[in-house]
Design a protein around this motif. Structure first.
Motif, PDB file in Angstrom:
ATOM      1  N   GLN A 297       1.072  -1.086  -0.159  1.00 29.66           N
ATOM      2  CA  GLN A 297      -0.091  -0.397   0.214  1.00 29.66           C
ATOM      3  C   GLN A 297       0.988   1.151   0.380  1.00 29.66           C
ATOM      4  N   GLY A 298       0.107   2.246  -0.419  1.00 26.84           N
ATOM      5  CA  GLY A 298       1.078   3.355  -0.485  1.00 26.84           C
ATOM      6  C   GLY A 298       2.053   3.495  -1.485  1.00 26.84           C
ATOM      7  N   GLU A 299       3.112   4.621  -1.377  1.00 22.85           N
ATOM      8  CA  GLU A 299       4.299   4.730  -1.812  1.00 22.85           C
ATOM      9  C   GLU A 299       5.599   4.038  -1.713  1.00 22.85           C
ATOM     10  N   PRO A 300       6.257   3.929  -2.311  1.00 26.06           N
ATOM     11  CA  PRO A 300       7.720   3.299  -2.628  1.00 26.06           C
ATOM     12  C   PRO A 300       7.664   3.708  -0.835  1.00 26.06           C
ATOM     13  N   LYS A 301       8.954   3.273   0.074  1.00 29.01           N
ATOM     14  CA  LYS A 301       8.953   3.979   1.200  1.00 29.01           C
ATOM     15  C   LYS A 301      10.602   4.580   1.005  1.00 29.01           C
ATOM     16  N   LYS A 302      10.793   6.145   0.990  1.00 30.24           N
ATOM     17  CA  LYS A 302      12.389   6.036   1.110  1.00 30.24           C
ATOM     18  C   LYS A 302      13.305   5.982   1.567  1.00 30.24           C
ATOM     19  N   ILE A 303      14.506   4.903   1.752  1.00 24.72           N
ATOM     20  CA  ILE A 303      15.205   4.516   2.618  1.00 24.72           C
ATOM     21  C   ILE A 303      16.493   4.916   2.157  1.00 24.72           C
ATOM     22  N   ARG A 304      17.315   4.902   3.068  1.00 21.62           N
ATOM     23  CA  ARG A 304      19.277   4.940   3.465  1.00 21.62           C
ATOM     24  C   ARG A 304      19.492   3.713   2.427  1.00 21.62           C
ATOM     25  N   ILE A 305      20.889   4.502   1.847  1.00 21.19           N
ATOM     26  CA  ILE A 305      21.383   3.682   1.084  1.00 21.19           C
ATOM     27  C   ILE A 305      23.122   3.563   1.713  1.00 21.19           C
ATOM     28  N   VAL A 306      23.571   3.043   2.213  1.00 27.43           N
ATOM     29  CA  VAL A 306      24.908   3.018   3.052  1.00 27.43           C
ATOM     30  C   VAL A 306      25.724   1.833   2.777  1.00 27.43           C
ATOM     31  N   GLY A 307      26.590   2.052   2.897  1.00 25.49           N
ATOM     32  CA  GLY A 307      27.372   1.718   2.392  1.00 25.49           C
ATOM     33  C   GLY A 307      28.264   1.177   1.018  1.00 25.49           C
ATOM     34  N   GLU A 308      29.435   0.234   1.041  1.00 20.38           N
ATOM     35  CA  GLU A 308      29.600   0.218  -0.433  1.00 20.38           C
ATOM     36  C   GLU A 308      28.625  -1.717  -0.982  1.00 20.38           C
ATOM     37  N   ILE A 309      28.985  -1.687  -1.383  1.00 22.42           N
ATOM     38  CA  ILE A 309      28.285  -2.714  -2.121  1.00 22.42           C
ATOM     39  C   ILE A 309      28.059  -4.285  -0.961  1.00 22.42           C
ATOM     40  N   ASP A 310      29.689  -4.616  -0.738  1.00 19.82           N
ATOM     41  CA  ASP A 310      29.534  -6.003  -0.006  1.00 19.82           C
ATOM     42  C   ASP A 310      28.821  -5.687   1.389  1.00 19.82           C
ATOM     43  N   ALA A 311      29.227  -4.511   2.291  1.00 16.06           N
ATOM     44  CA  ALA A 311      28.202  -4.016   3.696  1.00 16.06           C
ATOM     45  C   ALA A 311      26.719  -3.445   3.280  1.00 16.06           C
ATOM     46  N   PHE A 312      26.130  -3.442   2.251  1.00 12.06           N
ATOM     47  CA  PHE A 312      25.117  -2.891   1.997  1.00 12.06           C
ATOM     48  C   PHE A 312      24.374  -4.719   1.218  1.00 12.06           C
ATOM     49  N   THR A 313      24.584  -5.163   0.720  1.00  8.18           N
ATOM     50  CA  THR A 313      24.499  -6.510   0.307  1.00  8.18           C
ATOM     51  C   THR A 313      24.570  -7.370   1.943  1.00  8.18           C
ATOM     52  N   SER A 314      25.495  -7.374   2.523  1.00  7.01           N
ATOM     53  CA  SER A 314      25.741  -7.466   4.205  1.00  7.01           C
ATOM     54  C   SER A 314      24.179  -7.803   5.100  1.00  7.01           C
ATOM     55  N   LEU A 315      24.019  -6.136   4.787  1.00  3.67           N
ATOM     56  CA  LEU A 315      22.959  -6.089   5.782  1.00  3.67           C
ATOM     57  C   LEU A 315      21.416  -6.084   5.031  1.00  3.67           C
ATOM     58  N   LEU A 316      21.151  -5.789   4.053  1.00  2.81           N
ATOM     59  CA  LEU A 316      19.900  -6.773   3.219  1.00  2.81           C
ATOM     60  C   LEU A 316      20.024  -7.878   3.692  1.00  2.81           C
ATOM     61  N   TRP A 317      20.886  -9.011   3.660  1.00  3.92           N
ATOM     62  CA  TRP A 317      20.502 -10.539   3.397  1.00  3.92           C
ATOM     63  C   TRP A 317      20.440 -10.818   5.313  1.00  3.92           C
ATOM     64  N   GLU A 318      21.068  -9.966   5.487  1.00  3.31           N
ATOM     65  CA  GLU A 318      20.754  -9.990   6.972  1.00  3.31           C
ATOM     66  C   GLU A 318      20.016  -9.791   8.056  1.00  3.31           C
ATOM     67  N   SER A 319      19.316  -8.675   7.255  1.00  6.87           N
ATOM     68  CA  SER A 319      17.965  -8.298   7.703  1.00  6.87           C
ATOM     69  C   SER A 319      16.797  -8.760   7.734  1.00  6.87           C
ATOM     70  N   LEU A 320      16.539  -9.823   6.278  1.00  7.42           N
ATOM     71  CA  LEU A 320      15.761 -10.127   5.857  1.00  7.42           C
ATOM     72  C   LEU A 320      15.132 -11.854   6.794  1.00  7.42           C
ATOM     73  N   ASN A 321      13.808 -11.932   6.937  1.00 10.80           N
ATOM     74  CA  ASN A 321      13.486 -12.704   7.631  1.00 10.80           C
ATOM     75  C   ASN A 321      14.042 -14.320   7.840  1.00 10.80           C
ATOM     76  N   GLU A 322      14.765 -14.959   7.881  1.00  8.26           N
ATOM     77  CA  GLU A 322      15.417 -15.985   7.755  1.00  8.26           C
ATOM     78  C   GLU A 322      14.678 -17.507   7.180  1.00  8.26           C
ATOM     79  N   ASP A 323      13.888 -17.609   8.105  1.00 11.39           N
ATOM     80  CA  ASP A 323      12.981 -19.041   7.275  1.00 11.39           C
ATOM     81  C   ASP A 323      12.404 -18.055   6.440  1.00 11.39           C
ATOM     82  N   ASN A 324      12.272 -17.220   5.868  1.00 10.41           N
ATOM     83  CA  ASN A 324      11.216 -17.180   4.271  1.00 10.41           C
ATOM     84  C   ASN A 324      12.353 -16.683   3.024  1.00 10.41           C
ATOM     85  N   LYS A 325      13.152 -16.002   3.302  1.00 12.68           N
ATOM     86  CA  LYS A 325      14.339 -15.677   2.568  1.00 12.68           C
ATOM     87  C   LYS A 325      14.981 -16.623   1.512  1.00 12.68           C
TER      88      LYS A 325
END
Length: 237
Positions: free
Chosen positions: A185-213
């Motif tokens: 629902q609604g507009e796309p959420k405005k989010i921070r882009i942080v770090g170089e590619i490896d750091a950002f990749t790790s941040l995303l992967w570690e934040s996704l639900n472990e059972d469902n990702k």
């Protein structure tokens, strides 16, 4: 609009489904895209991302367990000249083919609608990045049912010119877990882009639900020369 931390967005939602992030690095020098898939069924979880030319495609991790490829096997990322297309379905090919024939992003998506997977009617989410001569803009789209009524398709496009350094936008298919699954629902959420590619990749992967990702793709594109580097993370190894 509030600038949100992407890790908080992901950790607080056990099932956003499939998600697209488009944005720009904090130093302003690179365009950023990320795409992830999640799954609740065995068929949805039985997938990996693999490289496919300039883009990627989904593939069954165990082909013997694949039951219905129609909505889960596709090319999420394709490159058309100075445009990068990112979607959650085979509308990637529709956008690529029609834009190659001089139609617009919106015109291409007029030929498609939400997925026919009743009762969820999963939205089709799509993004496009345009980089030329150091300039950068992007757009996000969502095609969804009328609050679960498949008789009507709601079409929304959000365009962002000269995006601000360190910021991006995040859109996903489902508002949250549920049965049936409620559409975003609604507009796309405005989010921070942080770090170089490896750091950002790790941040995303570690934040996704472990059972469902299931899988994650991240690409950083240099705005000066168009070169890129990519990362793929698959839960199935």
């Amino acid at each position: 609009m509030e600038l949100r931390a992407i890790e908080q967005e992901l950790r607080e939602n056990a099932y956003p489904g499939r998600g697209i992030i488009l944005g720009r690095t904090a130093d302003g020098r690179k365009a950023v895209t990320a795409y992830f898939i999640m799954g609740r069924s065995e068929n949805s979880r039985n997938r990996i991302f693999v490289e496919d030319g300039d883009g990627i495609r989904t593939q069954a991790f165990d082909p013997s367990k694949l039951t219905d490829p129609s909505l889960i096997i596709y090319a999420p990322v394709r490159v058309l000249g100075n445009k990068t297309i990112v979607t959650n379905g085979d509308q990637t090919d529709t956008i690529y083919e029609l834009m190659d024939r001089q139609q617009t992003f919106e015109q291409a998506l007029r030929t498609r609608e939400f997925e026919p997977d009743a009762p969820n009617y999963t939205p089709r989410i799509s993004g496009i990045m345009h980089i030329e001569g150091g300039s950068y803009n992007y757009a996000l789209s969502i095609l969804k049912s009328n609050d679960g009524d498949p008789a009507s398709c709601r079409r929304y496009t959000f365009a962002y010119e000269n995006p601000k350094a360190g910021e991006g936008h995040f859109i996903h298919t489902y508002q949250c877990d549920g049965n049936p699954l409620p559409s975003f629902q609604g507009e796309p959420k405005k989010i921070r882009i942080v770090g170089e590619i490896d750091a950002f990749t790790s941040l995303l992967w570690e934040s996704l639900n472990e059972d469902n990702k299931v899988s994650l793709f991240v690409r950083y594109i240099d705005l000066a020369d168009g070169t890129w580097e990519s990362r793929i993370v698959n839960k199935n190894q």
